[in-house]
Enzyme design. Structure first.
Site, PDB file in Angstrom:
ATOM      1  N   HIS A   1      -7.219  -5.602  -1.989  1.00 49.04           N
ATOM      2  CA  HIS A   1      -6.023  -4.961  -1.436  1.00 49.04           C
ATOM      3  C   HIS A   1      -5.250  -5.925  -0.538  1.00 49.04           C
ATOM      4  CE1 HIS A   1      -3.802  -1.230  -1.051  1.00 49.04           C
ATOM      5  NE2 HIS A   1      -3.870  -1.226   0.266  1.00 49.04           N
TER       6      HIS A   1
ATOM      7  N   SER B   1       0.848  -1.190   0.000  1.00 48.56           N
ATOM      8  CA  SER B   1       0.000   0.000   0.000  1.00 48.56           C
ATOM      9  C   SER B   1       0.891   1.250   0.000  1.00 48.56           C
ATOM     10  CB  SER B   1      -0.949  -0.038   1.187  1.00 48.56           C
ATOM     11  OG  SER B   1      -2.006   0.870   1.013  1.00 48.56           O
TER      12      SER B   1
ATOM     13  N   ASP C   1      -8.574  -4.924  -6.429  1.00 47.72           N
ATOM     14  CA  ASP C   1      -8.187  -3.831  -5.539  1.00 47.72           C
ATOM     15  C   ASP C   1      -8.666  -2.524  -6.148  1.00 47.72           C
ATOM     16  OD1 ASP C   1      -7.047  -1.963  -3.906  1.00 47.72           O
ATOM     17  OD2 ASP C   1      -4.995  -2.701  -4.092  1.00 47.72           O
TER      18      ASP C   1
END
Length: 740
Positions: free
Chosen positions: A714, A596, A682
């Site tokens: 994600h 991320s 995602d």
């Protein structure tokens, strides 16, 4: 594949013909034999994962959930267990192949739970099972009233505010006509939303016809994507329901974090204003509504809320409008108060979570954790309605605290650990889960001692994975402090391998945290797991860089608008300090990994590391920030962090710097092998970011791999994908840092 990964014989992970789910579960817990004392991906996925838990009304028993995973079948099985409050006399309640979850006590002898999307009940020994609801499997959560005459059921309803419903004569059409934002969220297209339904409960427990509390309102409750039944609460007298809702849709939803706590009165007449009272804003309506189409103070959806009128009108008018996230209400046992988690500012999802207490008698708000300059992550009321226990991160650990109604905070535990999910076990003890870098979550009973916190008792009552951990060698963890380039003190964790030998050199990983404002505390992860990294022979350097909670609000907020400044210097400061001052760190074999924002960090460092690192791994990271601005579904995030849409001609200085320093603009300086990982579902950071980074690397002639998951978001949630992730991760590191 390196054969060292094949170090576990787990017959229990296989769904075997002729063996019941009950027998499989017991095999999993008792007969797992490892052929190595090092943590492996297979060992991780063999572990039971403790989920929800609840204490009986008399505090004598605990029911809890454990999830087990079958790698062969690529799915999970959720089991309910019962035990005494001291952890003794454990009994498995689930005996079928169907998962059972969401256990809640109806009395000291009876438990409600969910199976196949319906509410059931059973005796506390697992006998006398009855189905209570009949919804065709639509129940996603439930909450009985204290008097058990009503129940709230969470069910999804059709939603076509952003995606038009296709013509009825085209039943096989797969196209979606999108008309507004919030058309997809996290990992799904938004064609349904959850709503709370209120239903009567008969004397025999049968659930009657349910009525939608938010009937006709196109707003979700609980809030997507992570909200659950914790976003609703019953009053002790069973007459009111407090619930969380963000009453916005389309563009307004995408740019705002302004959710509120509402009070639904069961006894108020239909159509009365008091049927749904807004505890956050009642009596203090926003002047010149900034979300109205005609408003002189209308919010600009292409700019940060930071300096817009919505976040200043409270100060101007002397009112507390609660324009940020407000969620997870809990009534005090005496019914006088409702407490909830509250953020101050709209558009800022990482604002400090404060604990707010609302006095329903005096109709006023009090913030009771103002002296704790970090987030409150969960809380519970004490039986006397005068004390609240909470958990929060400080100096990279998630410990337990208490506060009174005056806001006087006392720390109760001081462990190198993370506590979570608090609830009262009885009048004097708290039930919680606890984990750290070398221990997965287990249940603990905490006996707080506010007068002498050092005498607070913390007792472990489950050992879910003892049969696995007893076979594994554990490493060690150390704290180290270092001066940052701006002259401040930064803590970083040093995670050491099992059988660590200080005279040897070890390949070393710089761990880059996501968020960007998520703590590097003593977390236990089934993917980003520091124990398995250390077990594979790596030292891990995990900095608590600028932008992380637990070191004061100023430290935490310095990252917004400055993604490529001080926080990147902090990463390099930590790894340089380790390489120079820890003799066992092999400075010639360093890697950088992260997901991320951590993946973004890796992409940025790839163009700015001055040959420090021998390889990189970026998972679900942002690569092109201009693309990211319009790709992501929660626009408030990009607005707050970047401050401007990239096309605005009056870009703030932070926005200009952000876009100018996007990682994709420094690919010409990439010179190091990189592994890019991404999930195609995602929708927070779209897969084109990972694909773009991989394609750029290969076009530059750089060694690279792309691990793409068409069915993951994600996170990586499926067992076989999880093991593939771990094997790919370590194969890449071993190739470049161990020359294997």
């Amino acid at each position: 594949m390196n054969h060292s990964f094949k170090t576990i014989v787990v017959a229990a992970l296989l769904i075997m013909s002729g063996v019941s789910a009950s027998a499989q579960t017991m095999i999993q817990r008792n007969n797992i034999k490892l052929t190595s004392d090092r943590m492996t991906p297979e060992a991780l996925w063999a572990m039971g994962r403790i989920g929800g838990y609840a204490a009986s009304p008399d505090g004598k028993h605990i029911v809890y959930n454990v999830a087990y995973y079958s790698v062969k079948e690529n799915k999970s099985h959720h089991i309910l267990y019962m035990m005494d409050a001291d952890g003794k006399n454990q009994k498995k309640l689930t005996t079928s192949t169907k998962s059972e979850t969401d256990a809640a006590w109806l009395s000291n002898e009876r438990i409600a739970f969910i199976v196949d999307g319906e509410v059931w009940s059973m005796n506390s020994d697992g006998s006398n099972r009855h189905q209570l609801s009949k919804t065709n499997g639509k129940v996603e959560g439930f909450l009985f009233s204290p008097d058990q005459k009503h129940i709230v059921l969470i069910k999804s309803i059709p939603y076509h505010e952003s995606i038009q419903e296709n013509p009825s004569d085209l039943p096989k059409a797969t196209g979606r006509l999108v008309t507004d934002l919030n058309y997809r969220h996290w990992d799904h297209y938004v064609e349904s939303i959850p709503h709370p339904f209120l239903a009567p409960v008969a004397d025999d427990g049968t659930i009657g016809e349910a009525k939608d509390i938010l009937e006709g309102m196109p707003y979700e409750c609980p809030m997507a994507p992570f909200g659950g039944i914790e976003q609703l609460a019953w009053s002790p007298d069973s007459k009111k329901i407090a619930y969380t809702c963000r009453m916005k849709k389309g563009v307004e939803y995408a740019i705002s974090t302004d959710s509120d706590i509402f009070l639904y009165d069961l006894e108020a007449e239909e159509g009365m204003v008091d049927k749904n009272r807004n505890l956050c804003k009642e009596g203090v309506d926003l002047p010149n509504n900034p979300f109205a189409k005609q408003s002189e103070n209308r919010v600009d959806p292409t700019k940060s809320m930071k300096n817009q009128h919505i976040n200043s009108i409270g100060k101007e008018n002397g009112f507390d409008y609660n324009v940020g996230y407000d969620q997870n209400p809990k009534f005090s046992p005496d019914g006088r108060y409702v407490a909830w988690l509250s953020m101050e500012r709209d558009g800022y999802e990482s604002d400090r979570n404060r604990l707010l207490v609302f006095d329903l008698k005096e109709w006023k708000k009090t913030y009771v954790t103002e002296s704790f300059d970090s987030n409150v992550d969960d809380f519970c009321w004490s039986p006397d309605s005068k004390t609240l226990y909470f958990i929060g991160v400080w100096h990279a650990t998630e410990n337990m605290y208490q506060t009174n109604l005056k806001g006087e905070v006392t720390q109760l535990t001081n462990d190198w650990a993370d506590f979570g999910s608090l609830q009262m076990l009885n009048d004097k003890q708290i039930l919680a889960e606890r984990h750290d870098y070398f221990n997965a979550a287990d249940l603990y009973v905490v006996t707080p001692n506010a007068k002498k916190p050092e005498k607070t008792e913390v007792k472990q009552i489950t050992e879910e994975n003892k049969h696995i951990f007893d076979q594994l060698a554990k490493g060690k963890v150390q704290q180290r402090w270092v001066k940052t380039t701006d002259g401040k003190d930064m803590l970083y964790w040093v995670i050491l391998p099992p059988d660590f030998d200080e005279s040897k050199k070890y390949p070393t990983l710089l761990f880059c945290e996501g968020g960007p404002q998520s703590p590097v505390s003593q977390f236990w992860s089934y993917r980003w797991n520091f124990m398995i990294m250390a077990s594979q022979g790596y030292i891990v350097i995990a900095p608590n860089r600028h932008g992380l909670p637990g070191f004061g609000s100023e430290w935490c907020e310095e990252i917004s608008g400055d993604w490529t400044g001080q926080c990147m210097d902090d990463y390099l400061t930590a790894i340089d300090d380790a390489a120079a001052n820890l003799p066992y760190v092999d400075k010639d074999h360093l890697g950088a990994v992260g997901a991320s924002f951590g993946g973004f960090s890796v992409y940025y460092l790839a163009g700015h590391h001055n040959k420090r690192f021998k390889c990189f791994i970026a998972h679900d990271g942002a690569f092109n920030l201009e693309s990211m601005y319009t790709d992501t579904e929660e626009v408030w995030f990009s607005n707050w962090e970047y401050e401007d849409a990239y096309w605005n001609k009056d870009l703030s200085e932070n926005a200009r710097k952000t876009y100018e320093n996007s990682p994709h603009k420094f690919v010409d300086q990439w010179d190091t092998p990189i592994l890019c990982i991404h999930g195609e579902k995602d929708y927070r950071i779209n897969a084109n970011q990972g694909m773009g980074a991989f394609n750029a690397a290969r076009l530059r002639g750089i060694e690279a791999q792309l691990l793409i998951f068409p069915d993951e978001n994600h996170w990586v949630l499926k067992p076989q994908n999880g093991i593939l992730w771990q094997r790919t991760f370590f194969n890449w590191l071993n190739k470049w840092l161990k020359n294997e």
